[in-house]
Scaffold this motif. Structure first.
Motif, PDB file in Angstrom:
ATOM      1  N   ILE A 105       0.965  -1.417   0.070  1.00 44.53           N
ATOM      2  CA  ILE A 105       0.128   0.090  -0.255  1.00 44.53           C
ATOM      3  C   ILE A 105       0.771   1.132   0.105  1.00 44.53           C
ATOM      4  O   ILE A 105       1.867   1.366   0.968  1.00 44.53           O
ATOM      5  N   LYS A 131      -0.953   0.487 -10.902  1.00 41.62           N
ATOM      6  CA  LYS A 131      -2.003  -0.375 -11.335  1.00 41.62           C
ATOM      7  C   LYS A 131      -1.232  -1.472 -12.044  1.00 41.62           C
ATOM      8  O   LYS A 131      -1.841  -2.649 -11.798  1.00 41.62           O
ATOM      9  N   THR A 144      -1.204  -0.982  -4.349  1.00 40.23           N
ATOM     10  CA  THR A 144      -2.528  -0.380  -3.836  1.00 40.23           C
ATOM     11  C   THR A 144      -2.171   1.161  -3.556  1.00 40.23           C
ATOM     12  O   THR A 144      -1.458   1.316  -2.553  1.00 40.23           O
ATOM     13  N   THR A 145      -2.736   2.091  -4.379  1.00 37.67           N
ATOM     14  CA  THR A 145      -2.509   3.485  -3.827  1.00 37.67           C
ATOM     15  C   THR A 145      -3.562   4.022  -3.101  1.00 37.67           C
ATOM     16  O   THR A 145      -4.841   3.721  -3.451  1.00 37.67           O
ATOM     17  N   VAL A 146      -3.374   5.029  -2.092  1.00 41.54           N
ATOM     18  CA  VAL A 146      -4.271   5.549  -1.314  1.00 41.54           C
ATOM     19  C   VAL A 146      -4.482   7.095  -1.422  1.00 41.54           C
ATOM     20  O   VAL A 146      -3.021   7.448  -1.641  1.00 41.54           O
ATOM     21  N   GLU A 159      -7.782   6.302   4.325  1.00 39.29           N
ATOM     22  CA  GLU A 159      -7.595   5.216   3.524  1.00 39.29           C
ATOM     23  C   GLU A 159      -6.669   4.156   3.636  1.00 39.29           C
ATOM     24  O   GLU A 159      -6.851   2.902   3.330  1.00 39.29           O
ATOM     25  N   ALA A 185      -7.291   0.394   4.213  1.00 36.62           N
ATOM     26  CA  ALA A 185      -6.569  -0.952   3.300  1.00 36.62           C
ATOM     27  C   ALA A 185      -5.853  -1.810   4.225  1.00 36.62           C
ATOM     28  O   ALA A 185      -5.942  -2.897   3.960  1.00 36.62           O
ATOM     29  N   LYS A 190     -13.177  -2.585  -2.923  1.00 32.29           N
ATOM     30  CA  LYS A 190     -12.488  -2.497  -4.216  1.00 32.29           C
ATOM     31  C   LYS A 190     -10.803  -2.872  -4.385  1.00 32.29           C
ATOM     32  O   LYS A 190     -10.368  -3.723  -4.974  1.00 32.29           O
ATOM     33  N   HIS A 191     -10.176  -2.419  -3.122  1.00 32.71           N
ATOM     34  CA  HIS A 191      -8.625  -2.756  -3.123  1.00 32.71           C
ATOM     35  C   HIS A 191      -8.659  -4.043  -2.933  1.00 32.71           C
ATOM     36  O   HIS A 191      -7.672  -4.651  -3.556  1.00 32.71           O
ATOM     37  N   ASP A 249      -9.312  -5.618  -6.287  1.00 26.56           N
ATOM     38  CA  ASP A 249      -8.431  -5.364  -7.401  1.00 26.56           C
ATOM     39  C   ASP A 249      -7.008  -5.963  -7.093  1.00 26.56           C
ATOM     40  O   ASP A 249      -6.524  -6.761  -8.124  1.00 26.56           O
ATOM     41  N   LEU A 250      -6.539  -5.979  -5.997  1.00 26.41           N
ATOM     42  CA  LEU A 250      -5.169  -7.051  -5.777  1.00 26.41           C
ATOM     43  C   LEU A 250      -5.854  -8.274  -5.958  1.00 26.41           C
ATOM     44  O   LEU A 250      -4.699  -8.941  -6.287  1.00 26.41           O
TER      45      LEU A 250
END
Length: 714
Positions: free
Chosen positions: A245, A278, A283-285, A290, A294, A453-454, A457-458
């Motif tokens: 993250i 991406k 994972t970017t916050v 956030e 995460a 979503k995080h 996605d991962l």
């Protein structure tokens, strides 16, 4: 992956505190106070010539007076004294140093000079340094605080767990740690890297990745000093299946530099960072809240097998909100079917809803089994990958439901995420029950669905693979260094494209008007004539393009007019001839392919609708080079203009496969150049009807930066 030896920073058996103070409220006193308070089991050696002892510990006038081995030196002295102290540490054979001192690069040129000198000495003597301008580090597993951060003074101790945290900012990093501890999140290590004279955030991430107890890693970064290292770190994180993250601040000025090509103006440095994260599963916050959210969902250690979400709530409005956020975040809420739907219809009241979102209604206030039985049904549903529960129930009922959710969560692999809304007084204990038992719980629908979503996605990144290749097959001949002379105009670019088996119009180069008679027999009318000059890239503006040439006389006239117009436009321009080529006689969709070399990350490939639409629509897709066919296809499919390629309003489908193949070939060619290609534009690339291929009509390659702002156009 080669990593720095950082173990003794976090597992020292002996610590010297240089500049130690008896004033335990000061920066130089707190590190000693914290080690004493937490009962550090190793040896502590205060160093300060002003004292004989501190708190019963012998105080040394110099580190050289210490007879025993010193694993780690914590230094809290002024920057001006640091060089001599560093030399003492080298003589004492101390290889790990943590610098709390400020007054270095952050204050300007004078401080930077000292920092550079210290860094040089450290490098020459194989010394590892964390800092300067660092507030400290914490080995949470063994309760070893090394610093003066406020969070290190917690009277309740430190909760250990599976999260590793590293931050360039000490205040932000230890604030995140403190807030996360309050939410029952446990850590292995917390590290502040400060000015990063030597040890960087990414060096620390590498260390955390190889730590068996650390399964989630979070980092705050203010810049990316080594883009390739970030990519390698991300690849290693994927191998180990450890979420990474990143919260990054700051917008680089790189993207504001003058652009030589359309591609350069479209791909700024912040955008390329987002592409990297991406593409390589980071994972970017956006903020620390956030980041903690995460951490919470990843630390549970459960993965989603797909992106199909089932939501359960006792509020119709909450269900609608979950559906809205699911759509926004790319999650899938499919209607329940078959046996699962029948089971839930039998559980919930008739006035509830067995659709997805599932509304169990307020009847669950009287019959708590309605909610938990519904969850049990979803656990067994193969078409549900993640279960999201929202409840407002407080008191004993809410607590009983949460205990049952914990029991279900602990015996199943399917992720269960919970939103408990309401005040701390009425529903706080519910959240605490879930937190204590590791169930991810949030206060708002938005935060819940963003965390989901995080996770999804991962999970999908790990499940599907990223299709990133390390070593593509050579796509064509490697360009010799002697050939990479500043700018290649379209005739040289087209020669490369032909070697890549990409179609270009048949053409000849005219050096004089007399060449028309000799060369024109090789071509088929109609023709187009274009100026060839490194100094005139904006050809149309210079009068350097003539279209629709139908005869030999028109070709000669076109040559004359182009020569006159371009000399008038730029009398000093080096004119290398006129390109005469066949005009395309088939309809197609104009696309473009571009390359931009980013100083931090290397080459990126860009595609989108071409021609005049590039600057107007800015409908582009970007990936880091190299890419393969799957990645190239995903680039094309994510364009807003993709339906045009599929065929709209009676038009035929375009040859998408040919364009995808071209993206891969250009990517491989660029990768082969070892980052020596600065920019490249192939525009337009006319994608013909399916099965007919494509034709590249113009191109430009830049092998070095040129400060003048120029645009490519024909």
């Amino acid at each position: 992956m080669q990593t720095k030896d950082l173990k003794k920073f976090f597992h020292p058996k002996s610590i010297a505190i240089i500049g130690a103070s008896k004033d335990f409220t000061s920066i130089s006193g707190k590190p000693l106070k914290n080690l004493i308070r937490t009962n550090f089991t190793g040896e502590i050696y205060p160093v300060n010539p002003r004292y004989d002892e501190i708190e019963g510990l012998k105080c040394y006038s110099s580190i050289l007076e210490i007879q025993q081995k010193v694993d780690l030196a914590l230094i809290a002295v002024s920057a001006s004294r640091l060089t001599s102290i560093l030399r003492d540490c080298i003589e004492k054979n101390v290889r790990h140093i943590m610098l709390f001192s400020s007054g270095f690069a952050e204050i300007g040129e004078s401080g930077k000079k000292i920092q550079d000198e210290v860094a040089k000495i450290a490098l020459e003597n194989n010394i590892n340094i964390i800092g300067p301008n660092c507030v400290g580090c914490l080995n949470v597993k063994d309760s070893i605080p090394m610093g003066f951060a406020t969070s290190l003074e917690s009277k309740n101790g430190y909760k250990s767990g599976n999260i590793g945290l590293v931050s360039q900012s000490g205040a932000l990093g230890f604030s995140v740690f403190g807030l996360a501890q309050e939410e029952n999140l446990g850590f292995t290590y917390v590290v502040n890297t400060g000015n990063e004279m030597d040890v960087t955030t990414l060096d620390t991430v590498e260390f955390l990745l190889e730590d068996a107890d650390t399964t989630v890693i979070a980092a705050y970064m203010e810049g990316i000093s080594n883009g390739e290292q970030l990519i390698q770190v991300a690849k290693r994180a994927k191998e180990l299946r450890k979420p990474l993250i990143i919260l990054k601040s700051g917008k680089s000025a790189i993207g504001k530099e003058a652009a030589l090509s359309h591609t350069a103006s479209l791909a700024g440095s912040e955008e390329t960072f987002q592409v990297i994260t991406k593409q390589y599963g980071i994972t970017t916050v956006k903020d620390i809240d956030e980041m903690i959210d995460a951490m919470r969902i990843f630390s549970r250690g459960k993965w989603a097998e797909g992106k199909k979400i089932a939501t359960v709530s006792n509020s119709g409005a909450a269900g609608i909100a979950m559906a809205d956020f699911s759509e926004e975040f790319g999650l899938v809420l499919e209607p329940l079917q078959g046996e699962t739907k029948a089971k839930i219809e039998a559980i919930i009241p008739s006035y509830g809803s067995s659709l997805n979102p599932i509304d169990i209604t307020a009847q669950a206030l009287k019959e708590q089994h309605i909610l938990t039985d519904t969850v049990e049904a979803l656990v067994k549903d193969d078409n549900t990958n993640v279960i999201v529960i929202q409840t407002t129930f407080g008191g004993e009922l809410g607590e009983e439901i949460c205990r049952k959710i914990v029991e279900i969560d602990q015996r199943v692999e399917k992720p269960i995420i919970v939103t408990v809304t309401g005040t701390e007084e009425l529903t706080g204990e519910n959240r605490e029950i879930l937190r204590r038992n590791g169930v991810p719980v949030y206060k708002t629908t938005h935060d819940t669905m963003l965390a989901v979503k995080h996770l999804v996605d991962l999970s999908m990144y790990h499940h599907d693979g990223s299709n990133v290749r390390n070593h593509p097959i050579l796509a064509g001949p490697l360009v010799g260094e002697e050939e990479k002379n500043r700018i290649w105009t379209e005739e040289k670019v087209k020669s490369v494209l032909e070697q890549l088996n990409l179609r270009v119009p048949k053409n000849v180069i005219l050096q004089s008007e007399k060449d028309v008679d000799q060369c024109i027999g090789k071509l088929k009318f109609p023709l187009v004539a274009k100026i060839i000059s490194d100094d005139i890239l904006h050809k149309t503006e210079a009068g350097g393009v003539k279209l629709g040439i139908q005869t030999i006389d028109e070709a000669k006239k076109a040559y004359q007019e182009i020569a006159q117009s371009t000399r008038k436009y730029n009398p000093s321009a080096n004119i290398r001839g006129v390109l005469l080529e066949e005009m395309l006689d088939k309809k197609g969709v104009e696309m473009f392919i571009g390359i931009k070399n980013d100083p931090a990350f290397g080459s990126f490939i860009v595609c989108g609708l071409g021609g005049v639409f590039i600057e107007v629509l800015k409908d582009i897709s970007i990936r880091h080079v190299p890419i393969d066919r799957t990645e190239a296809l995903s680039m094309v499919e994510e364009l807003k203009g993709f339906p045009i390629l599929l065929g709209t309003r009676g038009e035929q489908r375009s040859d998408i496969e040919a364009f995808v193949e071209a993206l891969v070939k250009v990517s491989d060619f660029v990768y082969d150049q070892n980052q020596t290609l600065e920019e490249m534009d192939i525009n337009p690339v006319v994608v013909l009807n399916e099965g007919e291929g494509l034709v590249a009509l113009d191109g430009l390659i830049i092998w070095e930066k040129v400060e003048t702002e120029i645009l490519v156009s024909s």
